[in-house]
Design a protein around this motif. Structure first.
Motif, mmCIF file in Angstrom:
data_model
loop_
_atom_site.group_PDB
_atom_site.id
_atom_site.type_symbol
_atom_site.label_atom_id
_atom_site.label_comp_id
_atom_site.label_asym_id
_atom_site.label_seq_id
_atom_site.Cartn_x
_atom_site.Cartn_y
_atom_site.Cartn_z
ATOM 1 N N CYS A 197 2.026 2.152 -2.129
ATOM 2 C CA CYS A 197 1.781 1.925 -0.606
ATOM 3 C C CYS A 197 0.880 0.913 -0.684
ATOM 4 C CB CYS A 197 1.071 3.102 0.029
ATOM 5 S SG CYS A 197 -0.628 3.574 -0.967
ATOM 6 N N LYS A 198 0.906 0.021 0.636
ATOM 7 C CA LYS A 198 -0.052 -0.949 1.000
ATOM 8 C C LYS A 198 -1.205 -0.717 1.634
ATOM 9 C CE LYS A 198 -0.054 -5.247 3.878
ATOM 10 N NZ LYS A 198 0.776 -5.559 4.881
ATOM 11 N N ASP B 217 -3.742 3.713 3.234
ATOM 12 C CA ASP B 217 -2.382 3.204 3.530
ATOM 13 C C ASP B 217 -2.072 3.015 4.809
ATOM 14 O OD1 ASP B 217 0.346 3.224 3.466
ATOM 15 O OD2 ASP B 217 0.552 5.260 3.037
ATOM 16 N N GLU C 248 0.574 2.591 6.587
ATOM 17 C CA GLU C 248 1.811 3.327 6.914
ATOM 18 C C GLU C 248 1.040 4.905 7.824
ATOM 19 O OE1 GLU C 248 6.162 5.234 6.084
ATOM 20 O OE2 GLU C 248 5.147 4.089 4.641
ATOM 21 N N GLN C 249 0.354 5.330 6.980
ATOM 22 C CA GLN C 249 -0.478 6.509 7.487
ATOM 23 C C GLN C 249 -1.328 6.445 8.283
ATOM 24 O OE1 GLN C 249 -2.106 8.828 4.295
ATOM 25 N NE2 GLN C 249 -2.663 10.761 5.324
ATOM 26 N N TRP D 281 7.309 -6.189 -2.095
ATOM 27 C CA TRP D 281 6.379 -6.013 -1.198
ATOM 28 C C TRP D 281 5.818 -7.195 -0.942
ATOM 29 C CZ3 TRP D 281 4.410 -2.544 1.840
ATOM 30 C CH2 TRP D 281 4.557 -1.327 1.655
#
Length: 541
Positions: A382-383, A395, A397-398, A432
């Motif tokens: 994850c980024k 993260d 995205e979260q 990525w």
């Protein structure tokens, strides 16, 4: 620069531990995490102190074998989904097998799958006795009613606890007074008074019998272990108990060694009897001692009285215990939460009900291992972005509010780096970087620093280290610097031994993401200053 230098100095580059220390640490936690007899040692109370003297005797045989193998670790492969499917499937086939006693059948199949059992029930329908079925329904309704009372009013737990005994006593009196056997109600039959004789004199170690005996012993031991541990863990989950597979194996082994000397049947921890004990309110191992003493007294004094016990009464007791183990609500919850877990549950359920218990367990455990291998081969990455007004990185995205750092790509790796996932990880990291360039609509070298947070990487092999070296060389060609954040001790030791730290440079290791970002910002600022100086004062050739 001072902040980055301080962070570099705080990274632990201590010399790696020796092979013996590392192997001992890993082996102890993997194979010998606990001493099963620890609770009996160094005890000052008289009773337990007396037990302490007997521990070495009982410990000797299984311990020296299990110290080599410690096969109790197989319990870890029995997931919650496997247990739910196994319990429900086993409960159904045991309930169906009780139809033999319910209908008063004398002929039946020895197979356990649903199709064979139902086929046997209808094949011998000419033996059905309505009298036996009616008595069975009455007993079943009584037992279910006592369970209902227990749920409505927990203070009446004793009603449900004594209900099986009441069923046996009332059923025996009814069969005796009404001559139930003459009306199709089968009874246990004559029981000899006394306990099993010693069989130690019958032990035979002649070479012509040993190969067959060893083969049968190994096969039955493995099957008994798998089923027994699965059953034990099934009931442990219901009350949030902790189970130790190694202790379970020691218990099974000692019971079978003692039982083989006293004409006993193979001990496996049967599902039906365990369910009956569980529903009766048994909670500790002391219940087994009480039950054993009670059984011994019955065999010595009251065995003939129980000869009139109707088989249909025993069937009703077992069926009542099984009904509470069919957990369809948990299966539905698995379906909503995790479809793969639901598939594992259904593999155990249908395998047990339509094939055998062992095959059902193998199918479910096989699917669980396959999923674990998929997670290893395709680990999640994850980024990370910076949370507003804090030094936390999460993260993106979260946490959509987390923002990226211009010129810096922060990735978090959360699984061991092995040969099986190295190629995927390298490809995913490069993807990525490409995605980052596409998102920002920037030039090729928009990402100037790549930070890999490997705090979640528990271990790494040589293929993983070589992959990181290849990744570093690829990034350098594209003008991107790589930094390593928070490596664990086992990972750092291998990086030092493989000279990866020397090749990358100790200044590329950081203790936290925040410190790594500050160091990268410093280098980005220095780079901009040098570029501006070059544009103002170009070199004249």
């Amino acid at each position: 620069m001072s902040n980055s230098q301080e962070s570099v100095h705080r990274v632990n580059f201590a010399p790696p531990r020796g092979f013996t220390a590392t192997f001992k640490s890993h082996a102890k936690e993997t194979l010998f995490p606990d001493d099963p007899f620890k609770q009996f040692k160094n005890e000052k109370r008289p009773i337990k102190k007396a037990v302490q003297y007997f521990v070495p005797i009982f410990e000797w045989l299984p311990k020296y074998n299990l110290k080599l193998f410690r096969l109790g670790i197989v319990v870890d492969f029995l997931s919650h989904s496997t247990i739910v499917g196994f319990m429900s499937g086993t409960a159904i086939i045991i309930c169906l097998q009780q139809l033999k006693g319910f209908f008063g059948l004398t002929k039946f199949t020895t197979k356990t799958d649903v199709i064979s059992v139902l086929h046997a029930v209808f094949k011998y329908r000419e033996e059905w006795r309505w009298e036996s079925a009616v008595v069975g329904l009455i007993f079943l309704a009584f037992l279910l009613f006592t369970r209902y009372l227990k749920k409505r009013n927990p203070k009446l737990f004793w009603v449900s606890a004594i209900a099986p005994m009441v069923t046996v006593v009332v059923g025996g009196l009814f069969a005796y007074l009404a001559h139930g056997e003459d009306h199709g109600i089968r009874i246990v039959g004559h029981l000899n008074r006394g306990i099993n004789p010693l069989s130690i004199k019958d032990l035979n170690f002649e070479s012509q019998y040993l190969p067959v005996t060893l083969k049968a012993g190994v096969i039955t031991g493995i099957l008994a272990m798998a089923e027994g541990i699965a059953i034990g863990r099934s009931f442990a989950i219901l009350k949030n108990y902790q189970t130790d597979g190694n202790k379970e194996m020691i218990a099974f082994g000692m019971m079978n060694i003692a039982g083989s000397l006293t004409s006993c049947y193979l001990t496996t921890g049967p599902f039906s009897k365990s369910a009956v004990n569980f529903n009766a309110g048994c909670r500790t191992a002391m219940s087994n001692i009480v039950m054993a003493i009670g059984m011994m007294l019955v065999l010595l004094l009251l065995a003939p009285l129980f000869s009139y016990t109707p088989l249909v009464a025993l069937s009703a007791i077992i069926m009542t215990a099984m009904f509470g183990l069919i957990d369809y609500e948990e299966a539905y919850r698995l379906f909503k939460v995790d479809k793969f877990d639901f598939c594992i549950c259904m593999a155990a359920f249908f395998g047990v009900t339509f094939i055998t218990m062992d095959v059902g367990l193998l199918m479910s455990v096989g699917l669980a291992i396959l999923r674990a291998l998929l997670y290893v081969a395709r680990p999640a990455t994850c980024k990370l972005g910076n949370m507003p007004d804090s030094s936390l990185y999460r993260d993106i995205e979260q946490y959509p509010m987390a923002t990226g750092i211009p010129g810096i790509l922060i990735l978090k790796l959360g699984s061991p780096i092995y040969f099986a996932n190295c190629s995927y990880l390298k490809e995913r990291i490069m993807r990525w970087i490409r995605d980052e360039a596409d998102i920002t609509n920037a030039k090729v070298n928009e990402v100037e620093h790549l930070l890999l947070d490997i705090g979640g990487v528990s271990t790494i092999d040589m293929t993983g280290i070589e992959t990181l070296q290849e990744l570093r060389r690829t990034l350098e060609i594209n003008g991107i610097k790589m930094g390593i954040v928070n490596p664990r001790m086992a990972v750092m030791e291998k990086m030092i031994l493989s000279e990866f730290v020397d090749k990358v440079g100790r200044e590329s290791f950081y203790m936290s993401v925040d410190e790594a970002v500050e160091a990268c910002r410093f280098w980005l600022q220095e780079s901009k200053v040098s570029k501006s100086d070059f544009s103002v004062h170009p070199t004249v050739v």
